[in-house]
Design an enzyme around this catalytic site. Structure first.
Site, PDB file in Angstrom:
ATOM      1  N   HIS A 122     -16.091 -17.731  44.104  1.00 59.76           N
ATOM      2  CA  HIS A 122     -14.814 -17.612  44.796  1.00 59.76           C
ATOM      3  C   HIS A 122     -13.630 -17.812  43.859  1.00 59.76           C
ATOM      4  CE1 HIS A 122     -12.278 -17.662  48.386  1.00 59.76           C
ATOM      5  NE2 HIS A 122     -11.650 -18.699  47.892  1.00 59.76           N
ATOM      6  N   HIS A 150     -10.866 -15.596  54.278  1.00 57.86           N
ATOM      7  CA  HIS A 150     -11.368 -16.907  54.681  1.00 57.86           C
ATOM      8  C   HIS A 150     -12.548 -16.668  55.619  1.00 57.86           C
ATOM      9  CE1 HIS A 150      -9.957 -21.316  54.786  1.00 57.86           C
ATOM     10  NE2 HIS A 150     -10.029 -20.920  53.538  1.00 57.86           N
TER      11      HIS A 150
END
Length: 766
Positions: A64, A115
């Protein structure tokens, strides 16, 4: 109102202890590091890492944060940028968000991020903190946030778990964005069983600023002070997005589901105003928001982007939970926090502004010129690293990839192979079925939960093709933004799917009347460890970079979301593309519906038999063939026509044609203001060599429908003829007849159409 935390007693793993105990086992695998990555950390440090260093490396080298599987491909966005594409680019890839010059000394910063994984685990907070995180990226550039958008994808609309996700995610977006006082001006809501275990929650934010207000994330000037301000650090979100988004959901593996962050939009609203006052007073030298990887990211990125050194005393961090270990403090992704660099001369001014807004802060340390990031706990060194290596020189993987062996069979399975079985006898019922389908139905059940007009500068919002916001009240200068993606197209052909996503967003912005300027993207894919998924990703990046070059719009930044995969089943490749455009005056904006009786309705572009990957094929349970052909030169010409017609008052309504084709475009234009129309298809069918079904449901590209005042028809046709762009008059606006009358085929009353169009989401979720 600063205060120091009381000293906590832990068995602290110091650098000296790490040097003295080289054989001590550490839980590197549990923190998401691969064995080769852990061995590299040992090699870099010349010893085993401390527990705090291990925590820092684990989050900063996560997929990420480090983009270790994607960066070799993402370089194309920089390599394929021409000098002409840089004309309006003030800040490009590499900062918290890109910044674009829109004229008159004004600039706009915008970015989209994901998200996804947190929103599946805890829908409300996952979605809410996704909004909060992207808004802080905008603040950190020196801008005032002015709008948000939310491209969303869920599983099958009738699956038992979909309601849980829809209710939580929509409420989280609305609860956070509405509390911030930011209008939500657009996005997408898509339902497909392929997203059942991996919903996509992408969030875009846009902010405005003057050129001189741009702020960058760097820590320069030895002796300058480092300060953490905003909310206190807690145990929520420890390793949250950074670790959670770097692993597939798989019941056969150990759980990688740490606590999802908890947001407080009212604290963030105060933080926004506080930061803007700091910028206005010029009391910060550099600033960084705290999102994924928390303090680990903020300290290492600020230091690496500045003079290269920083000294921090971690015990100064204000905590909500005094039991947190140093490693947990470094990894925590608690929300509503910022880190800044302040000169000693500006310390008093900084503290005064903090006190004005009642924002807590803690002085953590100072900038150094040592080239090292030193973090201490009660005076004992627990981190001693090179911040450039931590932040920017992590592992880089050239993952193996290959074209899926099954793709030939999928592409050969064209929808038109058995047309007789798929073409309905009753076109009116077919249009009703299409407009009531989960992906084509009205999304107002979702968008009505968002405030679209707060602040008073929203000029267009859902259901219009693009969101439009006024930037300068005196001149009317403004911007338009659209986000688009079609996972079905990308599944069939990821290279073309990416180009089609860009083309649609580009077309939507132009349809509103704005000139497209720049791009942001959120690339959502399955596991990079799957060579077939990695091929999809590589093709997508190549396609998007090539298309941006051809259209002349640069990628200014974005996000990669990988491991959207459960039990070995990956989502469709879903590159969400956001395009930003600019208006000289938003008063010239074009809504996506007609209003005035007697206006001519024109179709711009040509229609072919292109139903593969279409929403009509989706309704029939089919996914195969090739997506619609794309002609980017035609897209540029169409955009130029739409923008110029808007500026010169030649059109009063415009709608791009994409998912759902002409049937969806005409239906949405009629429903936009509740005004009917008479439509003729015969001349169009004869010109393009198609039947009425194809005319209505094909998803051919580079097309739009416009309504033209009678007084402007000659000028409009002259403009299209001069550009050699095909156009055909297909109807007339009819305010007397509250119906969509497709002459010779069917008449569809608008109240019947609206009932079908608006009834689907309430039926499932109300």
């Amino acid at each position: 109102m600063t205060a120091q935390t009381t000293s906590r007693t832990f068995n602290i793993d110091t650098v000296a202890n790490a040097e003295a105990t080289p054989g001590q086992a550490l839980p590197w695998a549990e923190l998401g590091l691969k064995e080769n990555e852990y061995r590299r950390v040992e090699e870099i440090l010349g010893r085993r890492p401390t527990a705090a260093e291990l925590a820092m490396y684990s989050v900063m080298w996560s997929e990420h944060c480090s983009y270790k599987s994607s960066k070799v491909h993402l370089r194309q966005f920089g390599e394929k940028v021409t000098e002409a594409m840089k004309e309006h680019l003030l800040v490009g890839i590499g900062e918290n968000a890109g910044v674009v010059d829109i004229g008159d000394g004004w600039a706009v910063t915008f970015k989209v991020e994901s998200h996804n994984h947190p929103s599946f685990v805890e829908p409300y907070q996952g979605a809410a903190t996704g909004v909060g995180g992207i808004v802080r990226d905008i603040i950190s550039m020196g801008a005032r946030p002015v709008a948000v958008m939310d491209p969303l994808r869920f599983g099958a609309i009738d699956h038992p778990d979909t309601a849980r996700l829809v209710h939580g995610i929509v409420a989280g977006i609305g609860g956070y964005g509405n509390s911030l006082g930011l209008p939500n001006i657009g996005g997408e809501v898509v339902f497909d069983a392929v997203y059942q275990g991996n919903p996509l929650v992408n969030a875009l934010a846009v902010g405005v600023l003057r050129h001189e207000d741009i702020r960058l994330a760097n820590a320069s000037g030895a002796g300058n002070r480092v300060v953490l301000f905003g909310a206190r650090t807690g145990g929520d979100g420890i390793g949250g997005a950074s670790v959670l988004a770097s692993e597939s959901f798989d019941s056969s593996k150990p759980s990688k589901r740490p606590a999802v962050q908890v947001g407080d939009p009212f604290a963030e609203k105060v933080l926004i105003e506080c930061c803007l006052e700091l910028f206005k007073a010029s009391v910060v030298e550099g600033i960084q928001d705290l999102g994924a990887a928390g303090i680990s990211c903020a300290t290492s990125e600020l230091a690496s982007n500045g003079d290269g050194g920083m000294h921090v005393e971690l015990t100064n961090v204000l905590l909500r939970d005094p039991s947190l270990t140093p490693g947990e403090i470094l990894m925590s992704e608690s929300q509503e926090r910022m880190m800044a660099v302040v000169t000693p001369e500006n310390v008093a001014a900084f503290e005064a502004i903090m006190d004005t807004w009642a924002v807590e802060y803690s002085w953590l340390g100072e900038v150094t010129d040592t080239g090292r990031l030193i973090i201490e706990w009660d005076g004992e060194k627990i981190v001693d690293v090179d911040p450039r290596i931590v932040a920017h020189e992590g592992p880089v993987y050239e993952r193996p990839y290959h074209r899926p062996v099954w793709l030939d069979g999928v592409q050969a399975d064209a929808f038109t192979a058995s047309p007789a079985a798929e073409r309905p006898a009753d076109l009116r019922e077919a249009v009703l079925d299409l407009m009531a389908s989960p992906n084509m139905c009205a999304k107002n059940w979702v968008t009505d939960q968002f405030d679209r007009y707060v602040q008073g500068n929203t000029a267009l919002a859902m259901p219009d093709d693009a969101g439009v916001v006024r930037v300068d009240e005196e001149t009317g200068l403004g911007i338009a933004i659209s986000t688009d993606a079609n996972g079905r197209y990308s599944y069939l052909n990821p290279y073309e799917g990416a180009r089609l996503a860009l083309a649609e967003a580009y077309r939507n912005v132009a349809t509103s009347g704005a000139e497209p300027l720049a791009v942001t993207d959120c690339l959502n894919f399955g596991s990079p460890e799957d060579p077939e998924v990695m091929w999809q990703f590589a093709e997508t990046v190549r396609g998007l970079a090539d298309a941006c070059q051809e259209l002349g719009v640069p990628v200014t930044g974005g996000n990669v979301s990988l491991y959207n995969q459960t039990g070995g089943v990956a989502i469709h490749p879903t590159p969400v593309v956001g395009v930003l455009g600019v208006f000289d005056d938003v008063a010239r904006r074009t809504p996506s519906g007609w209003r005035e009786d007697g206006q001519a309705i024109y179709l711009l572009g040509t229609t072919a038999d292109e139903l593969d990957g279409s929403e009509w094929a989706n309704l029939r349970g089919h996914l195969g063939g090739q997506p619609p052909a794309l002609d980017l030169a035609a897209e540029k010409t169409l955009a130029a026509i739409l923008v110029n017609c808007s500026r010169d008052g030649m059109i009063d309504g415009a709608h791009d044609l994409s998912e759902g084709g002409l049937a969806a475009g005409l239906s949405e234009m009629a429903l936009r203001f509740g005004v009917g129309a008479r439509i003729g298809l015969d001349e169009l069918c004869e010109r393009d060599g198609i039947d009425a079904f194809t005319a209505l449901f094909s998803e051919s590209q580079a097309r739009a429908v416009v309504s033209v005042p009678r007084s402007e028809e000659v000028r409009f046709n002259d403009m299209c003829t001069a550009r050699n762009f095909p156009t055909i008059r297909i109807g007339v606006v009819d305010t007397e007849n509250q119906a969509l009358d497709v002459q010779g085929y069917f008449t569809l009353p608008l109240d019947m159409l609206r009932k079908a169009h608006e009834g689907t989401l309430p039926k499932h979720f109300a």
